[in-house]
Motif scaffolding. Structure first.
Motif, short mmCIF file in Angstrom:
data_model
loop_
_atom_site.label_atom_id
_atom_site.label_comp_id
_atom_site.label_asym_id
_atom_site.label_seq_id
_atom_site.Cartn_x
_atom_site.Cartn_y
_atom_site.Cartn_z
N GLU A 201 0.83 -1.21 0.00
CA GLU A 201 0.00 0.00 0.00
C GLU A 201 0.86 1.27 0.00
O GLU A 201 0.62 2.21 -0.76
CB GLU A 201 -0.94 0.01 1.22
N TRP A 202 1.88 1.26 0.87
CA TRP A 202 2.75 2.44 0.95
C TRP A 202 3.43 2.70 -0.40
O TRP A 202 3.48 3.83 -0.88
CB TRP A 202 3.84 2.25 2.02
N ARG A 203 3.94 1.63 -0.99
CA ARG A 203 4.65 1.74 -2.26
C ARG A 203 3.72 2.32 -3.35
O ARG A 203 4.10 3.21 -4.10
CB ARG A 203 5.15 0.35 -2.66
N ARG A 204 2.49 1.81 -3.38
CA ARG A 204 1.52 2.26 -4.38
C ARG A 204 1.24 3.77 -4.21
O ARG A 204 1.25 4.54 -5.17
CB ARG A 204 0.21 1.45 -4.24
N VAL A 205 1.03 4.20 -2.97
CA VAL A 205 0.73 5.61 -2.71
C VAL A 205 1.97 6.47 -2.98
O VAL A 205 1.88 7.53 -3.62
CB VAL A 205 0.22 5.81 -1.26
N TRP A 206 3.13 6.02 -2.51
CA TRP A 206 4.37 6.81 -2.68
C TRP A 206 4.64 7.06 -4.17
O TRP A 206 4.91 8.19 -4.56
CB TRP A 206 5.58 6.09 -2.06
N LEU A 207 4.58 5.97 -4.96
CA LEU A 207 4.91 6.12 -6.38
C LEU A 207 3.78 6.83 -7.12
O LEU A 207 4.02 7.67 -7.99
CB LEU A 207 5.20 4.75 -7.02
N GLY A 208 2.54 6.53 -6.74
CA GLY A 208 1.39 7.17 -7.39
C GLY A 208 1.37 8.67 -7.17
O GLY A 208 0.95 9.43 -8.05
N ASP A 209 1.84 9.12 -6.02
CA ASP A 209 1.83 10.55 -5.70
C ASP A 209 3.09 11.28 -6.15
O ASP A 209 3.24 12.48 -5.92
CB ASP A 209 1.65 10.76 -4.18
N THR A 210 4.02 10.54 -6.74
CA THR A 210 5.25 11.16 -7.26
C THR A 210 5.09 11.30 -8.78
O THR A 210 5.01 10.29 -9.48
CB THR A 210 6.49 10.28 -6.95
N PRO A 211 5.03 12.52 -9.31
CA PRO A 211 4.84 12.68 -10.75
C PRO A 211 5.82 11.86 -11.59
O PRO A 211 5.43 11.33 -12.64
CB PRO A 211 5.03 14.19 -10.95
N MET A 212 7.06 11.69 -11.15
CA MET A 212 8.03 10.91 -11.93
C MET A 212 7.85 9.40 -11.76
O MET A 212 8.55 8.62 -12.40
CB MET A 212 9.46 11.32 -11.58
N LYS A 213 6.96 8.99 -10.85
CA LYS A 213 6.58 7.57 -10.67
C LYS A 213 7.73 6.66 -10.28
O LYS A 213 7.76 5.48 -10.62
CB LYS A 213 5.91 7.01 -11.95
N ARG A 214 8.70 7.21 -9.59
CA ARG A 214 9.81 6.39 -9.08
C ARG A 214 10.43 7.10 -7.90
O ARG A 214 10.23 8.31 -7.72
CB ARG A 214 10.86 6.14 -10.16
N VAL A 215 11.20 6.34 -7.09
CA VAL A 215 11.98 6.97 -6.03
C VAL A 215 13.33 7.38 -6.63
O VAL A 215 13.72 6.87 -7.69
CB VAL A 215 12.19 6.03 -4.80
N ALA A 216 14.03 8.29 -5.93
CA ALA A 216 15.36 8.70 -6.42
C ALA A 216 16.40 7.68 -6.03
O ALA A 216 16.24 6.93 -5.06
CB ALA A 216 15.73 10.05 -5.79
N GLU A 217 17.49 7.65 -6.76
CA GLU A 217 18.68 6.95 -6.30
C GLU A 217 19.48 7.96 -5.48
O GLU A 217 19.46 9.16 -5.79
CB GLU A 217 19.50 6.46 -7.49
N PRO A 218 20.21 7.50 -4.44
CA PRO A 218 20.98 8.44 -3.62
C PRO A 218 21.88 9.37 -4.44
O PRO A 218 22.01 10.55 -4.13
CB PRO A 218 21.80 7.52 -2.72
N ARG A 219 22.43 8.85 -5.53
CA ARG A 219 23.36 9.68 -6.32
C ARG A 219 22.66 10.85 -7.02
O ARG A 219 23.31 11.76 -7.55
CB ARG A 219 24.15 8.84 -7.31
N GLU A 220 21.32 10.82 -7.06
CA GLU A 220 20.60 11.94 -7.68
C GLU A 220 20.42 13.12 -6.72
O GLU A 220 19.97 14.19 -7.12
CB GLU A 220 19.23 11.46 -8.18
#
Ligand code: NAD
Length: 250
Positions: A201-220
């Protein structure tokens, strides 16, 4: 232009630099030319990371101001100056607020806000003395919005505090050569977000609410810190640089 971003001859410390976003920042500063010290509560991981990347390690618990003073003094005396301080150590605790224990509230505020203040103060004392320096605090988009579906009121409150502390110190120290800024990431793939990303559920909401549809990599996240550490940002102080894949636009 590349000269503006160069950190040759600069000495830097990164708290929470043993892993995750801090480790990526260590690499960014090192690659820009700085001499870098990882400062972390975990000496095993910290020393191993330092050795792997050819940088130095100094132990400190950011909740203990004497330990922070000793670590920053070690950096300043070993290297001859302290030019860049990245105050990045942080923890999260997810628990409904109506049942949050006093000690859990205090623990999160203690690492994420008291710790950042102790580190800013320790860095500021040395940088004001030399008349120059750049402090970068790791804030979070959680200092601007309140995350969901996970409850984390202490974390969000601490991060809002970090952003305002940054502005307060920036105003105090601007005419004495010391700049203070923050970088506020959105969700980043590290130990901190592992548990959340494995919760469907958390993953679905986190990615769904992020326009880029992904989490960042630390190097970004690291290049934003290099920018604020370097002369490329010479007119920036009190800025919060949000790096969140667009999360805060919705
Ligand atoms: P992480 O858990 O991978 O790394 C945190 C590091 O901080 C560890 O090396 C840990 O040993 C160190 N640390 C913890 N308590 C400490 C203390 N008392 N004294 C010294 N060091 C201590 O986490 P991360 O995801 O890399 O987070 C780094 C920073 O970025 C934190 O301030 C976090 O709040 C912030 N942040 C993370 C995210 C994310 O999605 N991961 C998003 C926004 C902001």
């Amino acid at each position: 232009m590349s000269e503006l971003f160069a950190l040759n001859g600069k000495n830097a410390v990164v708290t929470g630099g043993a892993q995750g976003i801090g480790e990526a920042i260590v690499l960014g500063l090192r690659d820009a030319g700085a001499r870098v010290f990882i400062c972390d509560i975990n000496p095993e991981v910290g020393n191993a990371t330092a050795e792997r990347h050819g940088v130095e390690f100094v132990a400190a618990d950011v909740t203990d101001s004497a330990s922070v003073e000793a670590a920053f003094e070690h950096v300043a005396t070993t290297a001859g100056s302290l030019d860049v301080a990245v105050n990045n150590a942080g923890i999260v605790h997810n628990h409904p607020s109506e049942d949050l224990a006093d000690e859990d509230w205090r623990r999160v505020l203690s690492v994420n806000l008291d710790g950042v203040f102790y580190c800013c103060r320790a860095a500021g004392r040395r940088m004001l003395g030399q008349g120059s320096g750049s402090i970068i605090n790791t804030g979070s988009m959680s200092g601007h919005i309140s995350n969901h579906p996970q409850p984390q009121s202490a974390y969000n409150t601490a991060k809002a505090g970090v952003i305002h502390l940054t502005k307060s110190l920036a105003g105090e120290w601007a005419d004495r050569g010391v700049r203070v800024n923050s970088v506020s990431p959105g969700y980043v793939g590290t130990e901190m977000t592992k548990r959340g990303m494995s919760n469907e559920e958390w993953r679905r909401v986190w990615l769904g609410d992020t326009p880029m549809k992904r989490v960042a990599e630390p190097r970004e996240i690291a290049p934003a810190v290099v920018f604020l550490a370097s002369d490329a940002s010479s007119y920036c102080t009190g800025t919060d640089l949000v790096v969140d894949g667009g999360y805060t636009v919705w």
